[in-house]
Structure formats: structure tokens, C-alpha cells
Design an enzyme around this catalytic site. Structure first.
Site, PDB file in Angstrom:
ATOM      1  N   ASP A 175      19.893  51.044 -12.197  1.00 50.24           N
ATOM      2  CA  ASP A 175      19.686  50.005 -11.182  1.00 50.24           C
ATOM      3  C   ASP A 175      20.728  48.886 -11.289  1.00 50.24           C
ATOM      4  O   ASP A 175      21.210  48.585 -12.383  1.00 50.24           O
ATOM      5  CB  ASP A 175      18.281  49.416 -11.379  1.00 50.24           C
ATOM      6  CG  ASP A 175      17.799  48.667 -10.159  1.00 50.24           C
ATOM      7  OD1 ASP A 175      18.479  48.706  -9.116  1.00 50.24           O
ATOM      8  OD2 ASP A 175      16.733  48.035 -10.256  1.00 50.24           O
ATOM      9  N   ASN A 215      23.514  48.521  -9.031  1.00 47.15           N
ATOM     10  CA  ASN A 215      24.844  48.811  -8.473  1.00 47.15           C
ATOM     11  C   ASN A 215      25.185  47.874  -7.319  1.00 47.15           C
ATOM     12  O   ASN A 215      26.319  47.411  -7.187  1.00 47.15           O
ATOM     13  CB  ASN A 215      24.906  50.242  -7.935  1.00 47.15           C
ATOM     14  CG  ASN A 215      24.613  51.266  -8.991  1.00 47.15           C
ATOM     15  OD1 ASN A 215      24.817  51.011 -10.164  1.00 47.15           O
ATOM     16  ND2 ASN A 215      24.132  52.426  -8.583  1.00 47.15           N
ATOM     17  N   TRP A 245      26.041  44.437  -8.542  1.00 50.43           N
ATOM     18  CA  TRP A 245      27.336  44.506  -9.222  1.00 50.43           C
ATOM     19  C   TRP A 245      28.459  44.414  -8.185  1.00 50.43           C
ATOM     20  O   TRP A 245      29.440  43.678  -8.367  1.00 50.43           O
ATOM     21  CB  TRP A 245      27.419  45.818 -10.008  1.00 50.43           C
ATOM     22  CG  TRP A 245      28.658  46.011 -10.825  1.00 50.43           C
ATOM     23  CD1 TRP A 245      28.833  45.689 -12.138  1.00 50.43           C
ATOM     24  CD2 TRP A 245      29.899  46.594 -10.380  1.00 50.43           C
ATOM     25  NE1 TRP A 245      30.095  46.034 -12.543  1.00 50.43           N
ATOM     26  CE2 TRP A 245      30.776  46.587 -11.488  1.00 50.43           C
ATOM     27  CE3 TRP A 245      30.353  47.122  -9.163  1.00 50.43           C
ATOM     28  CZ2 TRP A 245      32.082  47.090 -11.419  1.00 50.43           C
ATOM     29  CZ3 TRP A 245      31.658  47.615  -9.089  1.00 50.43           C
ATOM     30  CH2 TRP A 245      32.488  47.592 -10.212  1.00 50.43           C
ATOM     31  N   HIS A 295      27.925  51.836  -6.219  1.00 49.36           N
ATOM     32  CA  HIS A 295      27.411  53.169  -6.568  1.00 49.36           C
ATOM     33  C   HIS A 295      28.512  54.023  -7.207  1.00 49.36           C
ATOM     34  O   HIS A 295      28.236  54.801  -8.119  1.00 49.36           O
ATOM     35  CB  HIS A 295      26.844  53.859  -5.325  1.00 49.36           C
ATOM     36  CG  HIS A 295      25.624  53.185  -4.780  1.00 49.36           C
ATOM     37  ND1 HIS A 295      24.578  52.777  -5.579  1.00 49.36           N
ATOM     38  CD2 HIS A 295      25.276  52.824  -3.518  1.00 49.36           C
ATOM     39  CE1 HIS A 295      23.641  52.208  -4.833  1.00 49.36           C
ATOM     40  NE2 HIS A 295      24.048  52.212  -3.587  1.00 49.36           N
ATOM     41  N   THR A 307      12.838  59.291  -3.452  1.00 51.63           N
ATOM     42  CA  THR A 307      12.316  59.707  -2.141  1.00 51.63           C
ATOM     43  C   THR A 307      12.270  58.507  -1.191  1.00 51.63           C
ATOM     44  O   THR A 307      12.236  58.690   0.024  1.00 51.63           O
ATOM     45  CB  THR A 307      10.893  60.322  -2.290  1.00 51.63           C
ATOM     46  OG1 THR A 307      10.125  59.488  -3.168  1.00 51.63           O
ATOM     47  CG2 THR A 307      10.940  61.715  -2.866  1.00 51.63           C
ATOM     48  N   GLU A 308      12.265  57.310  -1.747  1.00 52.39           N
ATOM     49  CA  GLU A 308      12.224  56.094  -0.911  1.00 52.39           C
ATOM     50  C   GLU A 308      13.637  55.633  -0.509  1.00 52.39           C
ATOM     51  O   GLU A 308      13.790  54.839   0.427  1.00 52.39           O
ATOM     52  CB  GLU A 308      11.529  54.944  -1.658  1.00 52.39           C
ATOM     53  CG  GLU A 308      10.020  55.127  -1.821  1.00 52.39           C
ATOM     54  CD  GLU A 308       9.635  56.225  -2.798  1.00 52.39           C
ATOM     55  OE1 GLU A 308      10.330  56.389  -3.822  1.00 52.39           O
ATOM     56  OE2 GLU A 308       8.652  56.946  -2.536  1.00 52.39           O
ATOM     57  N   TRP A 344      15.805  57.047   1.114  1.00 51.32           N
ATOM     58  CA  TRP A 344      16.195  57.440   2.482  1.00 51.32           C
ATOM     59  C   TRP A 344      16.060  56.262   3.438  1.00 51.32           C
ATOM     60  O   TRP A 344      16.649  56.265   4.522  1.00 51.32           O
ATOM     61  CB  TRP A 344      15.323  58.596   2.997  1.00 51.32           C
ATOM     62  CG  TRP A 344      15.482  59.865   2.231  1.00 51.32           C
ATOM     63  CD1 TRP A 344      14.574  60.402   1.370  1.00 51.32           C
ATOM     64  CD2 TRP A 344      16.600  60.757   2.232  1.00 51.32           C
ATOM     65  NE1 TRP A 344      15.068  61.588   0.841  1.00 51.32           N
ATOM     66  CE2 TRP A 344      16.302  61.821   1.354  1.00 51.32           C
ATOM     67  CE3 TRP A 344      17.846  60.768   2.893  1.00 51.32           C
ATOM     68  CZ2 TRP A 344      17.184  62.875   1.120  1.00 51.32           C
ATOM     69  CZ3 TRP A 344      18.726  61.823   2.654  1.00 51.32           C
ATOM     70  CH2 TRP A 344      18.389  62.860   1.778  1.00 51.32           C
ATOM     71  N   LEU A 389      23.539  68.418 -24.821  1.00 53.37           N
ATOM     72  CA  LEU A 389      22.662  67.603 -23.979  1.00 53.37           C
ATOM     73  C   LEU A 389      22.282  68.341 -22.686  1.00 53.37           C
ATOM     74  O   LEU A 389      23.125  69.024 -22.103  1.00 53.37           O
ATOM     75  CB  LEU A 389      23.416  66.314 -23.605  1.00 53.37           C
ATOM     76  CG  LEU A 389      22.738  65.378 -22.611  1.00 53.37           C
ATOM     77  CD1 LEU A 389      21.584  64.639 -23.269  1.00 53.37           C
ATOM     78  CD2 LEU A 389      23.751  64.371 -22.046  1.00 53.37           C
ATOM     79  N   ARG A 448       9.941  47.375 -13.335  1.00 51.90           N
ATOM     80  CA  ARG A 448       9.040  48.300 -12.636  1.00 51.90           C
ATOM     81  C   ARG A 448       9.389  49.725 -13.042  1.00 51.90           C
ATOM     82  O   ARG A 448      10.509  49.995 -13.459  1.00 51.90           O
ATOM     83  CB  ARG A 448       9.268  48.232 -11.111  1.00 51.90           C
ATOM     84  CG  ARG A 448       8.968  46.952 -10.442  1.00 51.90           C
ATOM     85  CD  ARG A 448       9.151  47.129  -8.914  1.00 51.90           C
ATOM     86  NE  ARG A 448      10.542  47.155  -8.533  1.00 51.90           N
ATOM     87  CZ  ARG A 448      11.291  46.072  -8.331  1.00 51.90           C
ATOM     88  NH1 ARG A 448      10.789  44.876  -8.508  1.00 51.90           N
ATOM     89  NH2 ARG A 448      12.560  46.184  -7.975  1.00 51.90           N
TER      90      ARG A 448
HETATM   91  C1  FPP Z   1      19.746  51.476  -7.559  1.00 49.04           C
HETATM   92  O1  FPP Z   1      20.558  50.315  -7.585  1.00 49.04           O
HETATM   93  C2  FPP Z   1      20.613  52.623  -7.614  1.00 49.04           C
HETATM   94  C3  FPP Z   1      20.573  53.647  -6.753  1.00 49.04           C
HETATM   95  C4  FPP Z   1      19.614  53.741  -5.633  1.00 49.04           C
HETATM   96  C5  FPP Z   1      21.553  54.757  -6.834  1.00 49.04           C
HETATM   97  C6  FPP Z   1      21.883  55.219  -8.220  1.00 49.04           C
HETATM   98  C7  FPP Z   1      22.996  56.164  -8.111  1.00 49.04           C
HETATM   99  C8  FPP Z   1      24.097  56.149  -8.897  1.00 49.04           C
HETATM  100  C9  FPP Z   1      24.268  55.285 -10.076  1.00 49.04           C
HETATM  101  C10 FPP Z   1      25.178  57.148  -8.628  1.00 49.04           C
HETATM  102  C11 FPP Z   1      24.844  58.384  -9.380  1.00 49.04           C
HETATM  103  C12 FPP Z   1      25.856  59.382  -9.153  1.00 49.04           C
HETATM  104  C13 FPP Z   1      25.855  60.565  -9.790  1.00 49.04           C
HETATM  105  C14 FPP Z   1      26.955  61.481  -9.550  1.00 49.04           C
HETATM  106  C15 FPP Z   1      24.781  60.955 -10.722  1.00 49.04           C
HETATM  107  P1  FPP Z   1      20.696  49.432  -6.284  1.00 49.04           P
HETATM  108  O2  FPP Z   1      21.791  49.965  -5.480  1.00 49.04           O
HETATM  109  O3  FPP Z   1      19.373  49.355  -5.613  1.00 49.04           O
HETATM  110  O4  FPP Z   1      21.117  48.062  -6.884  1.00 49.04           O
HETATM  111  P2  FPP Z   1      20.671  46.635  -6.387  1.00 49.04           P
HETATM  112  O5  FPP Z   1      19.209  46.515  -6.749  1.00 49.04           O
HETATM  113  O6  FPP Z   1      21.533  45.731  -7.190  1.00 49.04           O
HETATM  114  O7  FPP Z   1      20.912  46.553  -4.918  1.00 49.04           O
END
Ligand code: FPP
Length: 242
Positions: free
Chosen positions: A23, A25, A28, A40, A69-70, A72, A133, A196
Site C-alpha cells: 500500500d 503507491n 508515493w 504502481h 476485487t474492489e 476495479w 521461495l 486494516r
Molecule cells: C495500493 O496502494 C496498491 C495497489 C492497489 C496496487 C498494488 C500493486 C503493485 C505494487 C504493483 C504490483 C505489480 C506486480 C507486477 C506484482 P494505493 O495505490 O491505494 O496507494 P495510496 O493509498 O497511497 O493511494
């Protein structure tokens, strides 16, 4: 190798199964005035770093929440960017497999693009003999959805007189989860300052230890993982006993 020796010296137990909610991204990216998709992409890069580190220190299972699933419900542009990141990763799994990492996928295949499903199946097949792994990538995954699907499958067995209602037990449910044959997570990590479980491994994490931190996922380094493992080593797991 130095780091492994020091783990032994420090008497650190490596959890068998670590699960991570990747979580933060979006935040960031926002901090850098970048689009969410850049966050991401940085998160995907970091996933590879952390998976390799887990393999190096002897973690047996790493389950990462890549798309729920959410998710989307996010803007189409963001969903497309995430799907393209999965595609890019799945087309380039050779190095991972060479490093003895096995790839598995948990989540509902319904709703995913055909080419992504094919790439997933290919990656699972290509990595079937890896003994290091195992990475479980949770894509289109929801704990409630997983349990609902399990209930449907079991109901079908009852309907067809394959099992009796009285014979249904916890093991029956587990046998119908995406994670069947995978031990429950020992440690669930959620960075980014959220506290959460967000529908992640809700059945399997009944007795997991949770570890939270404010670090945003793309900034989460192997040293943070090691800190989580060290803290995990200090926990007293009683599994409901005394
Ligand atoms: C939640 O952070 C993150 C996600 C919904 C996507 C997670 C996916 C990746 C890290 C890419 C994975 C890729 C591979 C190839 C496995 P957020 O975007 O909701 O962050 P925020 O809460 O700061 O908005």
C-alpha cells in the site's frame, strides 16, 4: 553469506509465510507530483526487490496483494496501468525462475483478460520445479469472494451427495480456498500508515502477527522487512492457548 550468518548469529527465526499489503503507491507518486501509475510502477519494482530478498533469507512463501476485487472501482486508466504492469512482469519471469522462485496466483480468474490468464498459467507451469521461495500473487483477490466461492463448491458437493453436511469442517473449507496446501501466513505486513486487513487473507490470517509501518510501499526496503521479522521474533504466539 554475511547476512545469512548474522541471522544465525542473532538467532533469528525466519517466518515460513510472509504476506504483504503493498500500500501507498499513490501517495508515493503524489509526493513527487507523478501520476499514480508511476507509483504502481515503483511498487512493482519494489515487489521484485523484496521477493528476491525473501528468497535469499529463506522465506518459503510470500503472498502479495497486487489487485483486490474492489480495485476495479478505480479509474479505468489506473486499472489499465496496473494490468499492464502485471503483463510486463508476467512476460519477463525467466530471471525469477532461474533464481529458483516459483510463481502462483490467487484470486478470481473471472474478470481478468484472457492473455493475462494465459501468462499466469504459463508462469506457474514454467516455475513448477522451483524449490526456493513461492510467490503467491493475489490478483483480483478478495477474502470474502474466496470464501464465497469455497462455500459454493462445497454446496455443490453436498447437493451431489459427494459429502455429508456433518463432515464439513475447517479443513474442508481450507481445501476449497485459493491457498489450499499453503501454510497460513505467520506475518502480515501493511506499510503506508493504514491499519486494516482490507479483505486480504481474512480466513488464513486468523492467527497471523500483524506489523504496520508508515513507510510507503515503494520506499519499503529489505531492512524494513528485516525489522518486521525481528519484531515478529519478539512476539509470543499462543494460537489461543496460554
Ligand atoms: C495500493 O496502494 C496498491 C495497489 C492497489 C496496487 C498494488 C500493486 C503493485 C505494487 C504493483 C504490483 C505489480 C506486480 C507486477 C506484482 P494505493 O495505490 O491505494 O496507494 P495510496 O493509498 O497511497 O493511494
Amino acid at each position: 553469506m554475511k547476512s545469512e550468518n548474522s541471522l544465525i548469529d542473532r538467532n533469528i527465526n525466519i517466518p515460513v509465510h510472509i504476506a504483504i499489503i503493498m500500500d501507498g503507491n499513490g501517495r508515493w507518486a503524489k509526493k513527487r507530483a507523478l501520476p499514480r501509475s508511476a507509483g504502481h510502477a515503483a511498487g512493482s519494482k519494489n515487489f521484485k526487490t523484496i521477493a528476491r530478498y525473501c528468497n535469499k533469507i529463506g522465506v518459503k512463501y510470500l503472498t502479495v496483494y497486487a489487485f483486490s476485487t474492489e480495485n476495479w472501482n478505480r479509474p479505468k486508466e489506473e486499472v489499465d496501468a496496473l494490468m499492464n504492469l502485471f503483463r510486463d512482469y508476467l512476460k519477463d519471469t525467466k530471471k525469477f525462475i532461474k533464481e529458483n522462485i516459483a510463481l502462483k496466483f490467487i484470486g478470481n480468474k473471472k474478470g481478468l483478460a484472457k492473455d493475462i490468464i494465459e501468462l499466469m498459467e504459463q508462469a506457474e507451469y514454467d516455475s513448477r520445479n522451483a524449490t526456493g521461495l513461492t510467490v503467491n500473487l493475489a490478483i483480483n483477490y478478495g477474502g470474502r469472494d474466496e470464501i464465497t466461492e469455497a462455500v459454493k463448491e462445497i454446496a455443490e458437493l453436498v447437493k451431489n451427495n459427494k459429502i455429508n453436511i456433518e463432515d464439513i469442517n475447517e479443513q474442508t473449507i481450507e481445501n476449497h480456498l485459493f491457498t489450499k496446501n499453503v501454510p497460513d501466513p505467520d506475518l502480515v505486513i501493511r506499510p503506508s500508515g493504514e491499519y486494516r486487513s482490507s479483505n486480504f487473507l481474512i480466513w488464513q490470517s486468523a492467527y497471523a502477527e500483524y506489523w504496520f509501518s508508515d513507510i510507503l510501499w515503494p520506499d519499503f526496503k529489505p531492512r524494513h522487512l528485516m525489522k518486521a521479522i525481528e519484531d515478529f521474533n519478539k512476539r509470543n504466539r499462543r494460537f489461543g492457548g496460554v
